[in-house]
Scaffold this motif. Structure first.
Motif, mmCIF file in Angstrom:
data_model
loop_
_atom_site.group_PDB
_atom_site.id
_atom_site.type_symbol
_atom_site.label_atom_id
_atom_site.label_comp_id
_atom_site.label_asym_id
_atom_site.label_seq_id
_atom_site.Cartn_x
_atom_site.Cartn_y
_atom_site.Cartn_z
ATOM 1 N N SER A 10 -10.353 -10.040 -4.885
ATOM 2 C CA SER A 10 -9.741 -8.684 -5.194
ATOM 3 C C SER A 10 -10.873 -8.033 -5.975
ATOM 4 O O SER A 10 -12.336 -8.626 -6.303
ATOM 5 C CB SER A 10 -9.143 -9.119 -6.461
ATOM 6 O OG SER A 10 -9.214 -8.895 -7.431
ATOM 7 N N VAL A 11 -11.172 -6.501 -5.842
ATOM 8 C CA VAL A 11 -11.536 -6.180 -6.726
ATOM 9 C C VAL A 11 -11.554 -4.952 -7.952
ATOM 10 O O VAL A 11 -10.618 -4.605 -7.934
ATOM 11 C CB VAL A 11 -12.339 -4.803 -6.029
ATOM 12 C CG1 VAL A 11 -13.521 -3.601 -6.299
ATOM 13 C CG2 VAL A 11 -12.892 -5.259 -4.543
ATOM 14 N N SER A 12 -11.895 -5.079 -9.108
ATOM 15 C CA SER A 12 -11.098 -4.889 -9.810
ATOM 16 C C SER A 12 -11.740 -3.847 -10.971
ATOM 17 O O SER A 12 -13.057 -3.456 -11.048
ATOM 18 C CB SER A 12 -11.433 -6.060 -11.049
ATOM 19 O OG SER A 12 -10.892 -5.478 -12.245
ATOM 20 N N PRO A 13 -10.907 -2.571 -10.904
ATOM 21 C CA PRO A 13 -11.980 -1.391 -11.807
ATOM 22 C C PRO A 13 -12.523 -1.635 -12.651
ATOM 23 O O PRO A 13 -13.860 -1.862 -13.098
ATOM 24 C CB PRO A 13 -10.460 -0.687 -12.019
ATOM 25 C CG PRO A 13 -9.516 -1.469 -10.889
ATOM 26 C CD PRO A 13 -9.344 -2.438 -10.648
ATOM 27 N N GLN A 14 -12.009 -2.657 -13.670
ATOM 28 C CA GLN A 14 -12.350 -3.467 -15.186
ATOM 29 C C GLN A 14 -13.748 -3.947 -15.063
ATOM 30 O O GLN A 14 -14.822 -3.959 -15.315
ATOM 31 C CB GLN A 14 -11.646 -3.954 -16.351
ATOM 32 C CG GLN A 14 -11.325 -5.785 -15.718
ATOM 33 C CD GLN A 14 -9.777 -5.599 -14.687
ATOM 34 O OE1 GLN A 14 -9.749 -4.201 -13.950
ATOM 35 N NE2 GLN A 14 -9.494 -6.603 -14.077
ATOM 36 N N VAL A 70 -10.129 5.876 4.890
ATOM 37 C CA VAL A 70 -10.900 4.880 4.156
ATOM 38 C C VAL A 70 -10.570 4.958 2.883
ATOM 39 O O VAL A 70 -10.554 3.552 1.892
ATOM 40 C CB VAL A 70 -12.077 5.164 4.411
ATOM 41 C CG1 VAL A 70 -13.401 4.700 3.728
ATOM 42 C CG2 VAL A 70 -12.950 5.013 5.486
ATOM 43 N N ASP A 71 -9.766 5.512 2.523
ATOM 44 C CA ASP A 71 -9.857 5.793 0.636
ATOM 45 C C ASP A 71 -8.594 5.272 0.898
ATOM 46 O O ASP A 71 -8.333 4.601 -0.858
ATOM 47 C CB ASP A 71 -9.491 7.340 0.167
ATOM 48 C CG ASP A 71 -11.063 8.286 -0.022
ATOM 49 O OD1 ASP A 71 -11.966 7.724 -0.116
ATOM 50 O OD2 ASP A 71 -10.447 9.467 -0.038
ATOM 51 N N ARG A 72 -7.624 5.163 1.262
ATOM 52 C CA ARG A 72 -6.297 4.481 1.023
ATOM 53 C C ARG A 72 -6.980 2.638 0.958
ATOM 54 O O ARG A 72 -6.130 1.563 0.374
ATOM 55 C CB ARG A 72 -5.119 4.494 1.436
ATOM 56 C CG ARG A 72 -4.614 6.020 1.810
ATOM 57 C CD ARG A 72 -3.308 5.646 2.720
ATOM 58 N NE ARG A 72 -4.008 6.102 4.079
ATOM 59 C CZ ARG A 72 -3.931 6.794 4.139
ATOM 60 N NH1 ARG A 72 -3.883 8.119 3.931
ATOM 61 N NH2 ARG A 72 -3.957 7.271 5.969
ATOM 62 N N LEU A 73 -7.856 2.331 1.876
ATOM 63 C CA LEU A 73 -7.866 1.165 2.029
ATOM 64 C C LEU A 73 -8.598 0.589 0.862
ATOM 65 O O LEU A 73 -8.711 -0.476 0.640
ATOM 66 C CB LEU A 73 -8.791 0.755 3.085
ATOM 67 C CG LEU A 73 -7.311 0.935 4.893
ATOM 68 C CD1 LEU A 73 -8.780 1.254 6.509
ATOM 69 C CD2 LEU A 73 -6.676 0.192 5.094
ATOM 70 N N MET A 74 -9.404 1.462 0.780
ATOM 71 C CA MET A 74 -10.477 0.883 -1.042
ATOM 72 C C MET A 74 -9.667 0.483 -1.826
ATOM 73 O O MET A 74 -10.570 -0.481 -2.304
ATOM 74 C CB MET A 74 -11.674 1.229 -0.666
ATOM 75 C CG MET A 74 -12.763 1.955 0.619
ATOM 76 S SD MET A 74 -14.065 2.480 -0.044
ATOM 77 C CE MET A 74 -14.231 4.097 0.358
ATOM 78 N N GLU A 75 -8.294 0.819 -1.686
ATOM 79 C CA GLU A 75 -7.750 0.890 -3.140
ATOM 80 C C GLU A 75 -6.645 -0.457 -2.588
ATOM 81 O O GLU A 75 -5.591 -0.330 -3.453
ATOM 82 C CB GLU A 75 -7.100 1.868 -3.752
ATOM 83 C CG GLU A 75 -7.752 3.382 -3.813
ATOM 84 C CD GLU A 75 -9.083 2.812 -5.110
ATOM 85 O OE1 GLU A 75 -8.543 2.057 -5.911
ATOM 86 O OE2 GLU A 75 -10.053 3.238 -4.990
ATOM 87 N N VAL A 100 -12.249 -4.770 3.468
ATOM 88 C CA VAL A 100 -13.768 -5.147 4.754
ATOM 89 C C VAL A 100 -13.187 -4.251 5.761
ATOM 90 O O VAL A 100 -14.016 -3.259 6.149
ATOM 91 C CB VAL A 100 -13.084 -6.669 4.462
ATOM 92 C CG1 VAL A 100 -13.952 -6.852 6.287
ATOM 93 C CG2 VAL A 100 -13.209 -7.586 3.897
ATOM 94 N N ALA A 101 -11.508 -3.568 5.634
ATOM 95 C CA ALA A 101 -11.669 -3.242 7.096
ATOM 96 C C ALA A 101 -12.427 -1.579 7.157
ATOM 97 O O ALA A 101 -12.423 -1.310 7.627
ATOM 98 C CB ALA A 101 -9.999 -2.646 7.440
ATOM 99 N N ALA A 102 -12.273 -1.364 6.103
ATOM 100 C CA ALA A 102 -12.502 0.375 5.669
ATOM 101 C C ALA A 102 -14.293 0.273 5.289
ATOM 102 O O ALA A 102 -14.737 1.500 6.111
ATOM 103 C CB ALA A 102 -11.816 0.969 4.011
ATOM 104 N N PHE A 103 -14.480 -0.531 5.010
ATOM 105 C CA PHE A 103 -16.296 -1.259 5.445
ATOM 106 C C PHE A 103 -16.947 -1.268 6.645
ATOM 107 O O PHE A 103 -17.452 -0.679 7.121
ATOM 108 C CB PHE A 103 -17.120 -2.765 4.164
ATOM 109 C CG PHE A 103 -17.863 -2.628 4.447
ATOM 110 C CD1 PHE A 103 -19.130 -2.181 3.701
ATOM 111 C CD2 PHE A 103 -18.515 -3.761 5.712
ATOM 112 C CE1 PHE A 103 -20.359 -2.457 4.337
ATOM 113 C CE2 PHE A 103 -19.608 -3.534 6.086
ATOM 114 C CZ PHE A 103 -20.920 -2.782 4.989
ATOM 115 N N ASN A 122 -18.206 -3.458 -3.706
ATOM 116 C CA ASN A 122 -16.381 -3.632 -2.947
ATOM 117 C C ASN A 122 -16.293 -5.467 -2.582
ATOM 118 O O ASN A 122 -16.838 -5.657 -3.271
ATOM 119 C CB ASN A 122 -15.468 -3.157 -2.559
ATOM 120 C CG ASN A 122 -14.585 -1.929 -3.580
ATOM 121 O OD1 ASN A 122 -14.674 -1.870 -4.114
ATOM 122 N ND2 ASN A 122 -13.897 -1.257 -2.297
ATOM 123 N N LEU A 123 -17.885 -5.441 -1.534
ATOM 124 C CA LEU A 123 -17.893 -6.357 -0.921
ATOM 125 C C LEU A 123 -19.105 -7.352 -1.933
ATOM 126 O O LEU A 123 -18.511 -8.299 -2.621
ATOM 127 C CB LEU A 123 -18.861 -6.166 0.254
ATOM 128 C CG LEU A 123 -18.720 -5.192 1.011
ATOM 129 C CD1 LEU A 123 -19.278 -5.336 1.987
ATOM 130 C CD2 LEU A 123 -17.330 -6.065 2.191
#
Length: 403
Positions: free
Chosen positions: A10-14, A179-184, A191-194, A220-221
């Motif tokens: 996962s990619v965590s905002p914090q 892309v914005d939806r996928l990155m969240e 990975v699909a957004a990238f 994110n990566l």
């Protein structure tokens, strides 16, 4: 081609904000071309319409002069004035001046040819030059004395060009929204957004809105690689993300997201710099988050990031801060109270439930010895539904506070 990991993390905002603080510190050329072509064609069309109006005015005045001339001939006939052959020759050509200052020409009527024409500073037909313009003949149909076919074609071309511009813009908007939806979303979504951004990089690389998104995607990566324990790949992605964020801010610093992601990546890159540079990165982070807030003061995520900054700075011991000031001459100064105010503001403006924001409100309350309030916010954070891998990481931290 950049290596894309396959294990789900996962990619965590914090995590983004936390690691962005260094030492404990954390919206095309093709469109431009179409746009200016459209503007130029529109300008030429307007000029053509102005010339048309001037010619209409000139025709009306010529008609008035013709009527006055006919009236004068009739009056002379009534007074029995004979017109000799020589006198008729004298008045065969009558010159009248145009009242149109915009054309700045004189108009001559030749009884021999029966045609109106204009001449630049000429007194008779013999001095008519190649610059003279034959606008219409009295024998021609009034409705076709001025050919507007080129104007109509130009208007049609402009309409088609405008349609093409809007179609291109709509394609960009659709791409960026997806892309914005996928990155969240999940790791697979990110990975699909990238991959999607990579696919459209060539035609979008000159857009700041593309550059800050690819910076976010590389970030994110980097977090994915961090979870996998691939430190070198993580570092590589962080520096690539910073490069794209820097390009974005050079292209257009009017977008809040540009400042936001430049700040985040400057902070994350600070982890690999000297202590002095890491402290400098902290100031860069704060400066650009505040600039983003000046552009969009109601964006909840920006208040959250500023709250994270203040919380991390407040967490640095007094001795460490004192040593930093002694060695480097400066160090940011923040308190838990400031951090709490930013988190509460983020809560106020948020259009969705920010799980980690509630989590940090609880942590600030604990630092202020407000245990009951802290417990309330812990429960609020716990009850927010888990939708992304980032929520899963936050949930683990919340569960620790509940024990």
């Amino acid at each position: 081609m950049v290596k894309v990991p396959s294990i789900s993390v996962s990619v965590s905002p914090q995590a983004v904000a936390g690691t962005a603080l260094g030492a404990g510190v954390l919206v095309g050329a093709g469109i431009a071309y179409l746009y200016f072509s459209f503007k130029e064609r529109t300008r030429l069309t307007k000029e053509l319409a102005t010339i048309h109006a001037n010619i209409q005015e000139l025709r009306q005045e010529l008609a008035r002069n013709d009527a006055a001339l006919a009236q004068g001939v009739q009056e002379s006939s009534n007074e029995d004035i004979e017109c000799t052959e020589s006198r008729c020759e004298d008045i065969e050509t009558v010159s009248v001046s145009s009242r149109s200052s915009r054309l700045s020409k004189r108009v001559t009527f030749s009884s021999a040819s029966g045609t109106y024409y204009t001449a630049l500073d000429t007194d008779n037909e013999s001095t008519k030059t190649a610059n003279d313009t034959d606008y219409f003949s009295p024998d021609e149909d009034e409705d076709v004395f001025f050919d507007l076919s080129s104007e109509e074609e130009s208007l049609a071309a402009c309409a088609k060009l405008e349609e093409q511009i809007w179609e291109t813009k709509e394609q960009f908007v659709e791409l960026f929204e997806q892309v914005d939806r996928l990155m969240e979303g999940s790791k697979e979504d990110q990975v699909a957004a990238f991959k999607m951004l990579q696919q459209y990089e060539e035609e979008n690389k000159d857009k700041a809105e593309f550059q800050w998104r690819i910076a976010k995607s590389f970030n994110n990566l980097s977090v994915i690689e961090e979870k996998l324990g691939n430190e070198e790949q993580k570092k590589d992605y962080i520096f690539k993300a910073y490069d794209h964020a820097e390009r974005a801010i050079e292209m257009d610093d009017s977008l809040p997201q540009v400042h936001e992601w430049y700040a985040i990546m400057a902070g994350r890159r600070g982890d690999y710099l000297s202590n002095r540079e890491r402290i400098a990165s902290a100031f860069v982070f704060k400066e650009h988050i505040e600039k983003a807030l000046q552009i969009d003061p109601t964006k909840a995520e920006l208040h959250y990031l500023l709250g994270r900054f203040c919380y991390e700075i407040a967490s640095v011991s007094v001795w460490t801060a004192h040593m930093a000031r002694a060695l480097y001459g400066e160090f940011p100064s923040c308190s838990y109270d400031e951090a709490l105010q930013h988190f509460l503001t983020a809560e106020k403006y948020s259009k969705k439930q920010l799980k980690d924001n509630k989590h940090y409100i609880a942590k600030c309350c604990l630092q202020r010895n407000e245990v009951d309030e802290a417990n309330e916010w812990v429960e609020k954070a716990y009850e927010v539904p888990i939708k992304t891998p980032a929520d899963e990481i936050v949930q683990q931290e919340i569960e620790k506070l509940r024990r």
